[in-house]
Write a protein that holds these residues in place. Structure first.
Motif, PDB file in Angstrom:
ATOM      1  N   GLU A 110     -18.601   9.069  -1.880  1.00 16.71           N
ATOM      2  CA  GLU A 110     -17.790   9.554  -0.762  1.00 16.71           C
ATOM      3  C   GLU A 110     -18.615   9.805   0.492  1.00 16.71           C
ATOM      4  O   GLU A 110     -18.092  10.279   1.506  1.00 16.71           O
ATOM      5  CB  GLU A 110     -17.063  10.834  -1.169  1.00 16.71           C
ATOM      6  N   ARG A 111     -19.888   9.449   0.450  1.00 19.49           N
ATOM      7  CA  ARG A 111     -20.747   9.605   1.631  1.00 19.49           C
ATOM      8  C   ARG A 111     -20.901   8.265   2.334  1.00 19.49           C
ATOM      9  O   ARG A 111     -20.570   7.218   1.787  1.00 19.49           O
ATOM     10  CB  ARG A 111     -22.111  10.164   1.217  1.00 19.49           C
ATOM     11  N   ASP A 112     -21.418   8.273   3.543  1.00 18.05           N
ATOM     12  CA  ASP A 112     -21.554   7.052   4.343  1.00 18.05           C
ATOM     13  C   ASP A 112     -22.765   6.242   3.904  1.00 18.05           C
ATOM     14  O   ASP A 112     -23.886   6.768   3.838  1.00 18.05           O
ATOM     15  CB  ASP A 112     -21.692   7.402   5.832  1.00 18.05           C
ATOM     16  N   LEU A 113     -22.534   4.975   3.632  1.00 15.71           N
ATOM     17  CA  LEU A 113     -23.595   4.048   3.224  1.00 15.71           C
ATOM     18  C   LEU A 113     -23.982   3.163   4.402  1.00 15.71           C
ATOM     19  O   LEU A 113     -23.120   2.583   5.073  1.00 15.71           O
ATOM     20  CB  LEU A 113     -23.117   3.173   2.060  1.00 15.71           C
ATOM     21  N   ILE A 114     -25.277   3.035   4.637  1.00 17.27           N
ATOM     22  CA  ILE A 114     -25.813   2.040   5.570  1.00 17.27           C
ATOM     23  C   ILE A 114     -26.211   0.843   4.708  1.00 17.27           C
ATOM     24  O   ILE A 114     -27.216   0.887   3.990  1.00 17.27           O
ATOM     25  CB  ILE A 114     -27.034   2.565   6.351  1.00 17.27           C
ATOM     26  N   LEU A 115     -25.416  -0.211   4.751  1.00 16.21           N
ATOM     27  CA  LEU A 115     -25.597  -1.338   3.838  1.00 16.21           C
ATOM     28  C   LEU A 115     -26.519  -2.394   4.434  1.00 16.21           C
ATOM     29  O   LEU A 115     -26.295  -2.863   5.558  1.00 16.21           O
ATOM     30  CB  LEU A 115     -24.242  -1.978   3.517  1.00 16.21           C
ATOM     31  N   LEU A 116     -27.550  -2.753   3.687  1.00  8.78           N
ATOM     32  CA  LEU A 116     -28.372  -3.913   4.052  1.00  8.78           C
ATOM     33  C   LEU A 116     -27.552  -5.149   3.720  1.00  8.78           C
ATOM     34  O   LEU A 116     -27.442  -5.552   2.560  1.00  8.78           O
ATOM     35  CB  LEU A 116     -29.689  -3.904   3.287  1.00  8.78           C
ATOM     36  N   ASP A 117     -26.962  -5.748   4.741  1.00  4.92           N
ATOM     37  CA  ASP A 117     -25.962  -6.796   4.548  1.00  4.92           C
ATOM     38  C   ASP A 117     -26.593  -8.176   4.679  1.00  4.92           C
ATOM     39  O   ASP A 117     -26.344  -8.920   5.621  1.00  4.92           O
ATOM     40  CB  ASP A 117     -24.838  -6.628   5.572  1.00  4.92           C
ATOM     41  N   ALA A 118     -27.462  -8.500   3.717  1.00  2.00           N
ATOM     42  CA  ALA A 118     -28.108  -9.811   3.666  1.00  2.00           C
ATOM     43  C   ALA A 118     -28.188 -10.222   2.208  1.00  2.00           C
ATOM     44  O   ALA A 118     -28.727  -9.468   1.389  1.00  2.00           O
ATOM     45  CB  ALA A 118     -29.505  -9.758   4.282  1.00  2.00           C
ATOM     46  N   PRO A 119     -27.620 -11.387   1.861  1.00  2.38           N
ATOM     47  CA  PRO A 119     -27.640 -11.794   0.458  1.00  2.38           C
ATOM     48  C   PRO A 119     -29.072 -12.032  -0.021  1.00  2.38           C
ATOM     49  O   PRO A 119     -29.882 -12.576   0.730  1.00  2.38           O
ATOM     50  CB  PRO A 119     -26.832 -13.101   0.464  1.00  2.38           C
ATOM     51  N   PRO A 120     -29.417 -11.600  -1.270  1.00  4.05           N
ATOM     52  CA  PRO A 120     -28.536 -10.999  -2.268  1.00  4.05           C
ATOM     53  C   PRO A 120     -28.518  -9.480  -2.245  1.00  4.05           C
ATOM     54  O   PRO A 120     -27.952  -8.865  -3.149  1.00  4.05           O
ATOM     55  CB  PRO A 120     -29.137 -11.508  -3.568  1.00  4.05           C
ATOM     56  N   SER A 121     -29.157  -8.848  -1.246  1.00  2.07           N
ATOM     57  CA  SER A 121     -29.259  -7.392  -1.248  1.00  2.07           C
ATOM     58  C   SER A 121     -27.894  -6.718  -1.232  1.00  2.07           C
ATOM     59  O   SER A 121     -27.659  -5.747  -1.965  1.00  2.07           O
ATOM     60  CB  SER A 121     -30.078  -6.930  -0.035  1.00  2.07           C
ATOM     61  N   SER A 122     -26.994  -7.216  -0.393  1.00  8.26           N
ATOM     62  CA  SER A 122     -25.672  -6.596  -0.298  1.00  8.26           C
ATOM     63  C   SER A 122     -24.925  -6.702  -1.622  1.00  8.26           C
ATOM     64  O   SER A 122     -24.332  -5.725  -2.097  1.00  8.26           O
ATOM     65  CB  SER A 122     -24.867  -7.238   0.837  1.00  8.26           C
ATOM     66  N   GLU A 123     -24.961  -7.894  -2.238  1.00 10.20           N
ATOM     67  CA  GLU A 123     -24.272  -8.077  -3.516  1.00 10.20           C
ATOM     68  C   GLU A 123     -24.863  -7.171  -4.591  1.00 10.20           C
ATOM     69  O   GLU A 123     -24.138  -6.597  -5.408  1.00 10.20           O
ATOM     70  CB  GLU A 123     -24.357  -9.538  -3.973  1.00 10.20           C
ATOM     71  N   HIS A 124     -26.183  -7.039  -4.589  1.00 11.60           N
ATOM     72  CA  HIS A 124     -26.833  -6.191  -5.589  1.00 11.60           C
ATOM     73  C   HIS A 124     -26.427  -4.737  -5.420  1.00 11.60           C
ATOM     74  O   HIS A 124     -26.093  -4.052  -6.401  1.00 11.60           O
ATOM     75  CB  HIS A 124     -28.354  -6.334  -5.484  1.00 11.60           C
ATOM     76  N   THR A 125     -26.443  -4.235  -4.189  1.00  9.69           N
ATOM     77  CA  THR A 125     -26.058  -2.841  -3.945  1.00  9.69           C
ATOM     78  C   THR A 125     -24.627  -2.575  -4.398  1.00  9.69           C
ATOM     79  O   THR A 125     -24.348  -1.597  -5.106  1.00  9.69           O
ATOM     80  CB  THR A 125     -26.202  -2.507  -2.455  1.00  9.69           C
TER      81      THR A 125
END
Length: 308
Positions: free
Chosen positions: A197-212
């Motif tokens: 329920e907290r804010d995520l700063i997503l590393l949005d580069a495959p495959p990092s985003s998919e892994h997270t």
């Protein structure tokens, strides 16, 4: 044709064809080769006459596309050109000396960990090897190993395009990054349930985003993504300012963001499977001696301590 008869085409013509295929336009190839567009166009036409086959379809407004025959010729031309470069390099060096270029592909977040010790130590040991770097996510590496544009690459073990040969260098589990003044900062570890329920700063580069996202999905959770960024340090910078938390794999020795805000790494509880870091190279051909030496050298380093 006698084995000693010269073919009706030249390596220059083949190199122009490969460049045009890579660039997608005659003009793009001309700019890269530092020649005129007419020189590229003439070379392609001469090559087609020599082979008695249409290799390209050239449309002024739509660029250049390969015919089926053209694609086959480009693939074989890359191998011929690579062999020619190997011959040239072998004659420039002393016996036993490694000489020539190696193009290294590297996933961007791995570059600060993998490249410095590799370039410094291997470069010092083999000063006549030219090490060129291509930082690219896994999707952008697709086809570049097979085509010969990249000789060797350092990537995460997930979503590796194609079927390259590979060797494991090291493995690390993902961790959570929070600001130093976050209430969780002193806990040492955190459950993903506490973060959903907290804010995520997503590393949005495959495959990092998919892994997270898969880490949350495995526990039946959906994270609340506040920002998507494509830079590892952008995640740490936004986290340092208190805009959310991040999930990363690499563990830099520096605990501060670019702006100087301190961040804290927390282990994920219960533990998540580690992510492997591999060195990969083409399965379609044997690597050059210098590339094999680089692979062996990378495998000999005490990762991840090598970056220290």
């Amino acid at each position: 044709m006698d084995a000693l008869d010269a073919p009706g085409f030249t390596l220059r013509q083949l190199s122009f064809l490969v460049c045009a295929a890579d660039e997608g336009t005659v003009a793009g190839a001309a700019a890269r080769l530092h020649v005129s567009s007419s020189a590229v166009s003439d070379a392609l036409s001469e090559l087609e006459r020599a082979l008695d086959a249409q290799l390209t379809v050239r449309r002024r407004a739509r660029g250049l596309t390969l015919t089926t025959t053209g694609a086959e010729v480009v693939a074989r031309a890359r191998a011929l050109l690579a062999d020619a470069r190997e011959l040239e390099a072998s004659l420039r060096g002393e016996p036993g000396e490694l000489v020539g270029p190696i193009t290294i592909g590297c996933y961007p977040t791995l570059a600060p960990t993998v490249l410095p010790p590799l370039l410094q130590r291997f470069g010092r040991a083999h000063p006549r090897v030219e090490l060129d770097i291509l930082e690219a996510t896994h999707d952008r590496l697709e086809g570049r190993l097979e085509s010969g544009q990249v000789d060797v690459a350092f990537v995460y073990d997930t979503l590796v395009p194609g079927q390259p040969r590979r060797a494991r260098l090291f493995s690390l589990p993902a961790h959570v990054v929070v600001a130093a003044d976050d209430p969780l900062a002193d806990d040492g570890s955190v459950r993903l349930e506490e973060l959903a329920e907290r804010d995520l700063i997503l590393l949005d580069a495959p495959p990092s985003s998919e892994h997270t996202l898969s880490l949350f999905a495995a526990r039946g959770l959906t994270p609340r993504i506040r920002h998507r960024v494509q830079s590892y340090e952008a995640v740490r910078t936004l986290v340092g300012r208190g805009l959310g938390y991040g999930i990363l794999v690499q563990r830099p020795a520096n605990d501060a963001s670019y702006e100087g805000y301190r961040v804290v790494m927390l282990e994920i509880a219960p533990a998540v499977p580690p992510v492997g870091v591999d060195v990969i190279w083409p399965a379609t051909r044997e690597p050059a001696e210098r590339t094999r030496a680089l692979i062996d050298f990378a495998r000999s380093l005490p990762w991840p301590e090598a970056a220290r």
